[in-house]
Write a protein that holds these residues in place. Structure first.
Motif, PDB file in Angstrom:
ATOM      1  N   ILE A  25      46.243  38.281  37.972  1.00 49.50           N
ATOM      2  CA  ILE A  25      45.304  37.349  37.350  1.00 49.50           C
ATOM      3  C   ILE A  25      46.025  36.506  36.291  1.00 49.50           C
ATOM      4  N   LYS A  29      46.461  32.475  36.607  1.00 50.02           N
ATOM      5  CA  LYS A  29      45.424  31.893  35.761  1.00 50.02           C
ATOM      6  C   LYS A  29      45.508  30.367  35.711  1.00 50.02           C
ATOM      7  N   SER A 154      41.375  40.050  43.615  1.00 49.43           N
ATOM      8  CA  SER A 154      41.720  40.344  42.218  1.00 49.43           C
ATOM      9  C   SER A 154      40.655  39.897  41.236  1.00 49.43           C
ATOM     10  N   PHE A 155      40.264  38.650  41.325  1.00 47.22           N
ATOM     11  CA  PHE A 155      39.316  38.113  40.346  1.00 47.22           C
ATOM     12  C   PHE A 155      37.937  38.762  40.457  1.00 47.22           C
ATOM     13  N   PRO A 156      37.352  38.894  41.676  1.00 43.61           N
ATOM     14  CA  PRO A 156      36.052  39.582  41.782  1.00 43.61           C
ATOM     15  C   PRO A 156      36.101  41.050  41.334  1.00 43.61           C
ATOM     16  N   SER A 158      38.211  42.439  39.205  1.00 43.83           N
ATOM     17  CA  SER A 158      38.381  42.466  37.750  1.00 43.83           C
ATOM     18  C   SER A 158      37.047  42.254  37.044  1.00 43.83           C
ATOM     19  N   ASN A 159      36.257  41.334  37.550  1.00 47.09           N
ATOM     20  CA  ASN A 159      34.937  41.067  36.956  1.00 47.09           C
ATOM     21  C   ASN A 159      33.996  42.259  37.145  1.00 47.09           C
ATOM     22  N   LEU A 160      34.111  42.930  38.304  1.00 44.93           N
ATOM     23  CA  LEU A 160      33.226  44.049  38.632  1.00 44.93           C
ATOM     24  C   LEU A 160      33.554  45.295  37.809  1.00 44.93           C
ATOM     25  N   GLY A 162      35.758  45.543  35.170  1.00 42.10           N
ATOM     26  CA  GLY A 162      36.005  45.326  33.753  1.00 42.10           C
ATOM     27  C   GLY A 162      37.365  45.881  33.348  1.00 42.10           C
ATOM     28  N   LYS A 163      37.746  45.620  32.112  1.00 39.70           N
ATOM     29  CA  LYS A 163      39.060  46.035  31.607  1.00 39.70           C
ATOM     30  C   LYS A 163      39.204  47.555  31.582  1.00 39.70           C
TER      31      LYS A 163
END
Length: 197
Positions: A25, A29, A154-156, A158-160, A162-163
């Motif tokens: 990510i 970016k 990766s992006f979905p 990561s959003n799902l 969380g960190k």
């Protein structure tokens, strides 16, 4: 079949797609959203080509440099142990180097994030120990497909998750890799004791 499944699982764990999500990510970016998929496919394809090359040239590499299989097993185990310790004790606030303005090419996505030292060491070990290269090739291809599927999302993901969710998966993967690395070192030592110098 058992060896094939074991090889796939080992390669998937070493490739650590969930642990690589934050790095991918970060690297993507500043890449235009419509270009991300193309860049990912290109980098993952390059990593696969490098992995397959190591699979078929692994035995030649060992013979050319006079490296025994137990030395490779011990060295691979040590590398894997270092990587796994970093995964277990990684700092959530750790900031990775900022992505370059231009699109990433080969480095750092293909090498070393996907086809890194630990992955290539494992592939060479499997190549040296498995007489049937087709089984190992199939394992590399399946593991690469699984790794690619995770990283393409990766992006979905990561959003799902969380960190904290990603950090938890990364630490769990690290714990498993610690056990695998110790096992690799012990097997190498055992092989050395049996065969000697």
């Amino acid at each position: 079949m058992e060896l094939f499944i074991s090889s796939v699982i080992t390669l998937c764990l070493v490739m650590d797609p969930f642990g690589n999500i934050p790095l991918f990510i970060s690297a993507l970016k500043k890449v235009a959203p419509e270009r991300r998929k193309t860049v990912l496919i290109r980098e993952l394809s390059i990593a696969l080509c490098i992995s397959v090359a190591f699979l078929f040239l692994g035995k030649w590499f060992l013979n050319a440099f006079g490296i025994s299989s137990y030395s490779l097993s011990i060295a691979g185990g040590i590398i894997l142990f270092i990587i796994s310790v970093k995964l277990v004790f990684s700092n959530d606030d750790e900031t990775h180097s900022s992505p370059k303005e231009e699109e990433p090419f080969i480095v750092p996505l293909a090498i070393p994030l996907v086809a890194g030292p630990a992955v290539l060491s494992i592939i060479m070990i499997l190549s040296a120990q498995q007489p049937n290269k087709l089984v190992t090739l199939a394992a590399v291809l399946v593991a690469s497909v699984i790794n690619s599927a995770v990283l393409m999302l990766s992006f979905p993901i990561s959003n799902l998750l969380g960190k904290r969710g990603l950090a938890a998966i990364e630490r769990l993967t690290g714990m498993i890799l610690v056990l695998m690395s110790v096992d690799m070192v012990m097997k190498g030592i055992s092989e050395f004791m049996k065969g000697g110098l």
